[in-house]
Design an enzyme around this catalytic site. Structure first.
Site, PDB file in Angstrom:
ATOM      1  N   ASP A  32     -44.842  47.946 -28.008  1.00 21.20           N
ATOM      2  CA  ASP A  32     -44.455  46.535 -28.163  1.00 21.20           C
ATOM      3  C   ASP A  32     -43.020  46.385 -28.675  1.00 21.20           C
ATOM      4  O   ASP A  32     -42.778  45.698 -29.689  1.00 21.20           O
ATOM      5  CB  ASP A  32     -45.402  45.829 -29.154  1.00 21.20           C
ATOM      6  CG  ASP A  32     -46.869  46.056 -28.856  1.00 21.20           C
ATOM      7  OD1 ASP A  32     -47.228  46.109 -27.673  1.00 21.20           O
ATOM      8  OD2 ASP A  32     -47.667  46.194 -29.824  1.00 21.20           O
ATOM      9  N   GLU A 240     -50.578  37.619 -23.145  1.00 19.27           N
ATOM     10  CA  GLU A 240     -49.971  37.941 -24.452  1.00 19.27           C
ATOM     11  C   GLU A 240     -48.523  38.343 -24.225  1.00 19.27           C
ATOM     12  O   GLU A 240     -48.008  38.253 -23.117  1.00 19.27           O
ATOM     13  CB  GLU A 240     -50.745  39.076 -25.144  1.00 19.27           C
ATOM     14  CG  GLU A 240     -50.737  40.391 -24.382  1.00 19.27           C
ATOM     15  CD  GLU A 240     -51.668  41.445 -24.984  1.00 19.27           C
ATOM     16  OE1 GLU A 240     -52.421  41.172 -25.937  1.00 19.27           O
ATOM     17  OE2 GLU A 240     -51.646  42.578 -24.461  1.00 19.27           O
TER      18      GLU A 240
HETATM   19  O1  FUB Z   1     -50.120  46.492 -30.057  1.00 17.45           O
HETATM   20  C1  FUB Z   1     -51.273  45.704 -30.151  1.00 17.45           C
HETATM   21  C2  FUB Z   1     -51.317  44.710 -29.041  1.00 17.45           C
HETATM   22  O2  FUB Z   1     -51.308  45.378 -27.793  1.00 17.45           O
HETATM   23  C3  FUB Z   1     -50.131  43.795 -28.957  1.00 17.45           C
HETATM   24  O3  FUB Z   1     -50.093  42.806 -29.941  1.00 17.45           O
HETATM   25  C4  FUB Z   1     -50.301  43.318 -27.566  1.00 17.45           C
HETATM   26  O4  FUB Z   1     -49.205  42.636 -27.043  1.00 17.45           O
HETATM   27  C5  FUB Z   1     -50.600  44.605 -26.837  1.00 17.45           C
HETATM   28  O5  FUB Z   1     -49.446  45.310 -26.475  1.00 17.45           O
END
Ligand code: FUB
Length: 340
Positions: A32, A240
């Site tokens: 991320d 997301e």
């Molecule tokens: O790293 C945990 C979660 O996985 C992140 O918050 C999301 O965007 C995904 O990459």
């Protein structure tokens, strides 16, 4: 010469994908990557993946991270520095578990680290921590940002000096539980069919960078028909990983489609949208998640992303960077992270 054996190539063997970029760091697992240029240097604010021994599930319980390390580089292909622990979950008074994807911003001579973590009742909230150094250490505020929920905060500074936070994520990110405006732990599923998909959220930040300065709004993404992307369109709907930036005066809202694993983008003329879906920035990578940031450094644009090249495990990721290019009309040339 009948004694020579013919060499045959076995086309049935699986082909190992050849990556276009190598992991930026291999001493820790990172994911991320939110990249920023502060004082002419590149700072990367990633998640710090660990193996907590938790089995994989759709809620993402296996992503059980406990701290953040900030990475820095003087140039894109230069040496990378791990600046050590910048914030530990034990120093966030309200935190329960799971430090997920963070971001950072600079204003008023201070650096702000924004992070999602589940509170002690297992509800994701967004917190903020401050430092005078972009690499930390950061000190967390005693409470989460009032009115914040869900995951993946990403802070964008507009040319007029205003800052906006984009956030949200469905499934494990819990956004579907906030459809009525209140937390509903029984709301387990995202909408389906022709119902508009759930949207990312946006709110302008107050001058002190510690609060929302307005009601949270929806980041609406329209399809080519001018209608909001329907919930059934998993190749295009928001899941997301919000990341906003500006290119040639246009707002580019980028995001992950989660279960279909694309990084997509949509453009608009205001930080609030609406945005119109344009296409794919990054095709699926190895590992379930796909998460990006896009930043200009000197005269080039770069995509920071992750895959699981080092571990082969979805929850132990490694960050990477590659150049991002545009066509003359401003459209993004889709990146495939593996050579064909
Ligand atoms: O790293 C945990 C979660 O996985 C992140 O918050 C999301 O965007 C995904 O990459």
């Amino acid at each position: 010469n009948g004694s020579e054996k013919a060499v045959t190539i076995d086309d049935t063997l699986p082909k190992i994908p050849v990556p276009i970029s190598q992991p930026l760091i291999s001493s820790i697992y990172t994911a991320d990557p939110s990249a920023h240029v502060f004082d002419g240097k590149i700072y990367i604010y990633p998640s710090h993946d660990i193996d907590a021994g938790i089995p994989e599930n759709d809620k993402g319980d296996h992503f059980a991270m406990r701290d953040y390390h900030i990475l820095s580089m003087n140039s894109i292909n230069g040496k990378i520095t791990d600046n050590g622990v910048a914030l530990d979950i034990k120093d966030i008074p309200w935190a329960g578990r799971q430090l997920w994807a963070p971001d950072a911003a600079f204003n008023n001579g201070k650096y702000y680290l924004y992070f999602p973590v589940k509170d002690k009742s297992d509800i994701f909230r967004i917190g903020v921590a401050t430092s005078t150094n972009p690499a930390g250490p950061f000190k967390a505020e005693p409470l989460p940002i009032k009115g914040s929920y869900s995951i993946d905060p990403s802070v964008f500074k507009d040319n007029d000096g205003k800052y906006y936070m984009y956030f949200g994520g469905i499934w494990g990110g819990q956004l579907q539980r906030w459809q009525t405006g209140k937390y509903d732990s029984t709301a387990k599923d995202e909408p389906s069919g022709e119902t508009p998909a759930l949207t990312a959220k946006v709110a302008r930040l107050s001058n002190n960078m510690l609060e929302f300065d307005e009601e949270v709004k929806n980041v609406v993404i329209l399809g080519a028909d001018g209608k909001p992307i329907p919930a059934s369109d998993h190749n295009k709907r928001f899941f997301e990983a919000s990341w906003m930036y500006k290119y040639n005066g246009k707002y580019y809202f980028t995001y992950s489609t989660g279960d279909t694993h694309f990084i997509c983008y949509a453009t608009g003329t205001s930080p609030y949208g609406p945005f119109t879906y344009q296409g794919v920035v990054l095709n699926p990578v190895q590992g379930w998640t796909n998460h990006q940031s896009i930043v200009q450094f000197n005269d080039k644009w770069y995509l920071f992303y992750h895959d699981v090249q080092l571990s082969g495990k979805t929850h132990l990721r490694n960050i990477k960077v590659t150049e991002l290019n545009y066509r003359p009309d401003g459209s993004i040339i889709t990146i495939d992270a593996y050579k064909k």
